[in-house]
Scaffold this active site. Sequence first.
Site, PDB file in Angstrom:
ATOM      1  N   LYS A  43     -13.809 -11.718  -0.910  1.00  0.00           N
ATOM      2  CA  LYS A  43     -15.004 -11.527  -0.086  1.00  0.00           C
ATOM      3  C   LYS A  43     -16.188 -12.283  -0.695  1.00  0.00           C
ATOM      4  O   LYS A  43     -16.882 -13.019   0.001  1.00  0.00           O
ATOM      5  CB  LYS A  43     -15.323 -10.031   0.020  1.00  0.00           C
ATOM      6  N   ARG A 113     -20.088  -3.423  -1.732  1.00  0.00           N
ATOM      7  CA  ARG A 113     -18.704  -3.501  -1.221  1.00  0.00           C
ATOM      8  C   ARG A 113     -17.758  -4.050  -2.262  1.00  0.00           C
ATOM      9  O   ARG A 113     -18.134  -4.885  -3.086  1.00  0.00           O
ATOM     10  CB  ARG A 113     -18.621  -4.443  -0.019  1.00  0.00           C
ATOM     11  N   GLY A 122      -9.223  -2.134   3.633  1.00  0.00           N
ATOM     12  CA  GLY A 122      -9.440  -0.694   3.740  1.00  0.00           C
ATOM     13  C   GLY A 122      -9.004   0.117   2.529  1.00  0.00           C
ATOM     14  O   GLY A 122      -9.093   1.336   2.543  1.00  0.00           O
ATOM     15  N   MET A 124     -10.184  -0.041  -0.661  1.00  0.00           N
ATOM     16  CA  MET A 124     -11.225   0.317  -1.628  1.00  0.00           C
ATOM     17  C   MET A 124     -12.500   0.734  -0.882  1.00  0.00           C
ATOM     18  O   MET A 124     -12.510   0.810   0.329  1.00  0.00           O
ATOM     19  CB  MET A 124     -11.460  -0.848  -2.581  1.00  0.00           C
ATOM     20  N   ARG A 357     -12.178 -13.955   6.078  1.00  0.00           N
ATOM     21  CA  ARG A 357     -11.028 -14.089   5.179  1.00  0.00           C
ATOM     22  C   ARG A 357      -9.824 -14.478   6.028  1.00  0.00           C
ATOM     23  O   ARG A 357      -9.828 -14.283   7.255  1.00  0.00           O
ATOM     24  CB  ARG A 357     -10.745 -12.794   4.427  1.00  0.00           C
ATOM     25  N   HIS A 473      25.031   0.257  -5.367  1.00  0.00           N
ATOM     26  CA  HIS A 473      26.081  -0.121  -4.441  1.00  0.00           C
ATOM     27  C   HIS A 473      25.601   0.003  -2.998  1.00  0.00           C
ATOM     28  O   HIS A 473      25.758  -0.904  -2.176  1.00  0.00           O
ATOM     29  CB  HIS A 473      27.307   0.759  -4.692  1.00  0.00           C
ATOM     30  N   SER A 781      28.406 -19.326 -11.453  1.00  0.00           N
ATOM     31  CA  SER A 781      27.532 -18.609 -10.542  1.00  0.00           C
ATOM     32  C   SER A 781      26.937 -17.437 -11.316  1.00  0.00           C
ATOM     33  O   SER A 781      27.673 -16.605 -11.856  1.00  0.00           O
ATOM     34  CB  SER A 781      28.315 -18.108  -9.328  1.00  0.00           C
ATOM     35  N   CYS A 848      24.415 -15.594  -7.454  1.00  0.00           N
ATOM     36  CA  CYS A 848      24.868 -14.752  -6.347  1.00  0.00           C
ATOM     37  C   CYS A 848      24.442 -13.296  -6.526  1.00  0.00           C
ATOM     38  O   CYS A 848      24.842 -12.436  -5.765  1.00  0.00           O
ATOM     39  CB  CYS A 848      26.378 -14.856  -6.166  1.00  0.00           C
ATOM     40  N   TYR A 868      22.336 -23.960  -5.862  1.00  0.00           N
ATOM     41  CA  TYR A 868      22.259 -23.117  -4.659  1.00  0.00           C
ATOM     42  C   TYR A 868      21.937 -21.681  -5.018  1.00  0.00           C
ATOM     43  O   TYR A 868      22.114 -21.263  -6.171  1.00  0.00           O
ATOM     44  CB  TYR A 868      23.580 -23.177  -3.870  1.00  0.00           C
TER      45      TYR A 868
HETATM   46  C1  PEP Z   1      26.134  -9.640 -10.097  1.00  0.00           C
HETATM   47  O1  PEP Z   1      26.471  -8.958 -11.065  1.00  0.00           O
HETATM   48  O2  PEP Z   1      25.038 -10.195 -10.014  1.00  0.00           O
HETATM   49  C2  PEP Z   1      27.058  -9.834  -8.976  1.00  0.00           C
HETATM   50  C3  PEP Z   1      26.764 -10.647  -7.974  1.00  0.00           C
HETATM   51  O3  PEP Z   1      28.188  -9.092  -8.961  1.00  0.00           O
HETATM   52  P1  PEP Z   1      28.239  -7.535  -8.538  1.00  0.00           P
HETATM   53  O4  PEP Z   1      26.924  -7.190  -7.952  1.00  0.00           O
HETATM   54  O5  PEP Z   1      29.340  -7.428  -7.572  1.00  0.00           O
HETATM   55  O6  PEP Z   1      28.516  -6.885  -9.844  1.00  0.00           O
END
Ligand code: PEP
Length: 894
Positions: A43, A113, A122, A124, A357, A473, A781, A848, A868
């Site tokens: 601000k 302000r 909103g 603060m 803003r 999980h 990975s 992954c 990736y």
């Molecule tokens: C991990 O551990 O990051 C993974 C992809 O395998 P999982 O979550 O199945 O243990």
Amino acid sequence: METLTNTKSNEKATMAQPEKFVYFFAAGEAEGNASMKNTLGGKGANLAEMTAIGLPVPPGFTISTDICTHFYKEGGRLPEWVRPKVIEALQKVENKIGKKFGDIKNPLLVSVRSGARASMPGMMDTILNLGLNDQTVEGLAQSSNNPRFAWDSYRRFIQMYSDVVMGMNSSLLEVTLEDMKADKGIHNDTDLTTDDLKKLVKKFKDMVQQMTGQSFPNDPFEQLWGSISAVFRSWNTPRAITYRDLHGIPAEWGTAVNVQSMVFGNLGDDSATGVAFTRNPSTGERKFYGEYLINAQGEDVVAGIRTPQPISTLQEVMPAPYKDLETIYQKLESYFKDMQDIEFTIEKNKLWMLQTRNGKRTAKAALQIACDMIDEKMITEEEAILRIDPASLDQLLHPTLDPKAQKVELAKGLPASPGGVCGQIVFTPEDAVEMKEKGHKVILVRVETSPEDIAGMVAAQGILTSRGGMTSHAAVVARGMGKCCVAGCADIEVNYNTETFKAKGYILKKGDVITLDGSTGEVFLGEVKTIEPKLDGTFNRLMTMADKVRRMNVRANADTPKDAQTARDFGAQGIGLCRTEHMFFGADRIDAVREMIIAETRPEREKALTKLLPMQREDFYQLFKIMDGYPVTIRLLDPPLHEFVPHTDAEINELAKRINYDAARLKNKIQSLHEFNPMLGHRGCRLAVTFPEIYQMQSRAIAEAAAQMVKEGKKLVPEIMIPLIATAKELEMLRAQTIEAVEKVQKEKGVKFDYLVGTMIELPRAAVTAHEIAKQADFFSFGTNDLTQTTLGLSRDDSSRFLGSYVSQGIFAKDPFVSIDQVGVGTLVKTGVDLGRQTKGNLKVGVCGEHGGDPDSIEFFENVNLDYVSCSPFRVPIARLAAARATLLRKKKK
Ligand code: PEP
Ligand code: MG
């Protein structure tokens, strides 16, 4: 302080008294500018900038964010050395306006302000009309020639100040005001006369004295110091903290305080106050959008006591100020090159700007505005990519709760997987399946889920667990399925015996209806209306722009043909992780899996595996087919075997009967699989070290599916991945066995196909010996879920119970299972990449773990040169945009 994840650096880190901390602004002399948000807050920085570009802004000054830090360091007190500088700046304001603060003839009134670096709408506090007391109110009445206005301002000031500064429950004063209106039979505040307002002021002051034991301060400077301190204090109110946590705004940033001379929208029918957006923040439509109230102050618009008028009607009512407003909003938008959220006041037909803003907007609006602004040549495609928060795309990909719907909140857990769903609660996966088959929508409520709940999870609309974190999980699987999930919801007490859960005094039983909001973690009583997502042209246009820019590929974690298809539809360039254990739970195969587990001899085990082989072959064949030449990474079995077997006596007896096995012996066998710490136990590649037949069967199934694809003339790139490798020796051995199994099939079938054998890097030892491991791997990975768990020694399933405190106390900037701990776990990832590529220069490396779908983590992965990221199918668009942003940000830095 070193916090996990990336700490955004302070512009000024030192705690010494800053050289300059009060920044004056008035027509022609702004000491700050829009680039100084870290010091002046959003601000303050924009007020300075608006002043500098010649817009009508009432003069004032900003006390910098550093002072907020000093305020807290001094135990919640304004340091003495701040005051002289504030007084000096106030005198400059007096000179500009020609009024004096506290003057009984012609008093200067100010507003105080908040304003942090990132806008926290909103969250603060604000105080208006400061400087009024029993004497100055008379002066104001005379100087304005409008006693009613003076007394109205005074009663407003007492209401605000007693609430914000003195901590009194403001609704008591509001009730008194409402009572007076009711007694007089009037509807609007504006119908109260000067005498009424005088009476109210007296009553208010008496009430303040009574309720707080303190008299309302008459000294304007006492009011000023009180208000400045209160605004600093409001940085740490529970709602501000919650907002900061939600948006990753670090506690150490602090807020600035803006003190500005008042302009009055409550001076009569030629005055007004309003808020507006330069475009529609909900749809993005290019149309001025806002509201105003005649003869009112800002809080009236927000408070919703009087119904504001749509901005379109202002043109007729006040044509001259409206024309100025139109010119100014267009100027602001082209100046800041973004949709603006503005506040203005019209005082006796003169327009004043109080704020501008970048406006908050829905994801839908963000896309529309970005695309329109590209077409209007206001921004480039790259600017558009950088402007859209990748995480916000989630809003577009799942049905969401209708924001207009009425709701009764029952509990709040972790927003584990987005979407808005409602259904009848059930407590077992079997009930979920059964009720679904009968055509009911159900929500599966569990203390925590295990892989054997998968069928129930598939059948349910959504999943609610009282335990487990963001990578538990339930959360991982739900996100993978694009299924709404609220995890770790400690507010609910689940009782499996009575099939009930308790929350907020309610007891809900099986069959009762609840609604989950997986984007916020909220759980509501009954059914809340949802709205379906619609992906329009702007979405596809943004994705195409992002794909042109990004360096990293984006794959998906997918285990079923349905997930794989969703992943492709969302633009995934392959499967980065197929968790084969999820394929073991089908009703047609789980018993064969169990027979394999309890087998005591190799021939027995092989017999069971032979039953599984054709099923797995078909699973893999389907995935290859859908991925149509994109790489498919299939991870061999990972979880400990005991996760696949039943545990209650009744279930064990049933299984024994089904597979024609002695029940007592079966029970013994199952007990022998028990582990105290299964996450660190007999799982991953360790299973294959002792039972090589499992991986051999899976390798064969992959090879047979591949051979079939080749015979059918279809393209495929199979990648076999071995989990939980700690040593190069393990991988050397298992890789040899895998290759042997695949080559055997190639020989038998008389076909050749290329394939890779790689490994997950998910243990610290693997990361730091990656140069050795790379000798045995065609790709890496990073399993950052396990790598986070094992590096921090934090259980991914249990730590949600206390991680919240770590985040709220600033030990971790973010949950490390959600956003990668760049300093710790991230260093292991970087080490693993660098060491791996020392051995093999062009080693393909991806990630992954769940972090593969988190925008901040994706930026980190870009910077350590991963090839990736792989994430759940529904996060693929988010990852595509985040990867593009990461590429652009990296280029910019260079
Ligand atoms: C991990 O551990 O990051 C993974 C992809 O395998 P999982 O979550 O199945 O243990
Ligand atoms: Mg893992």
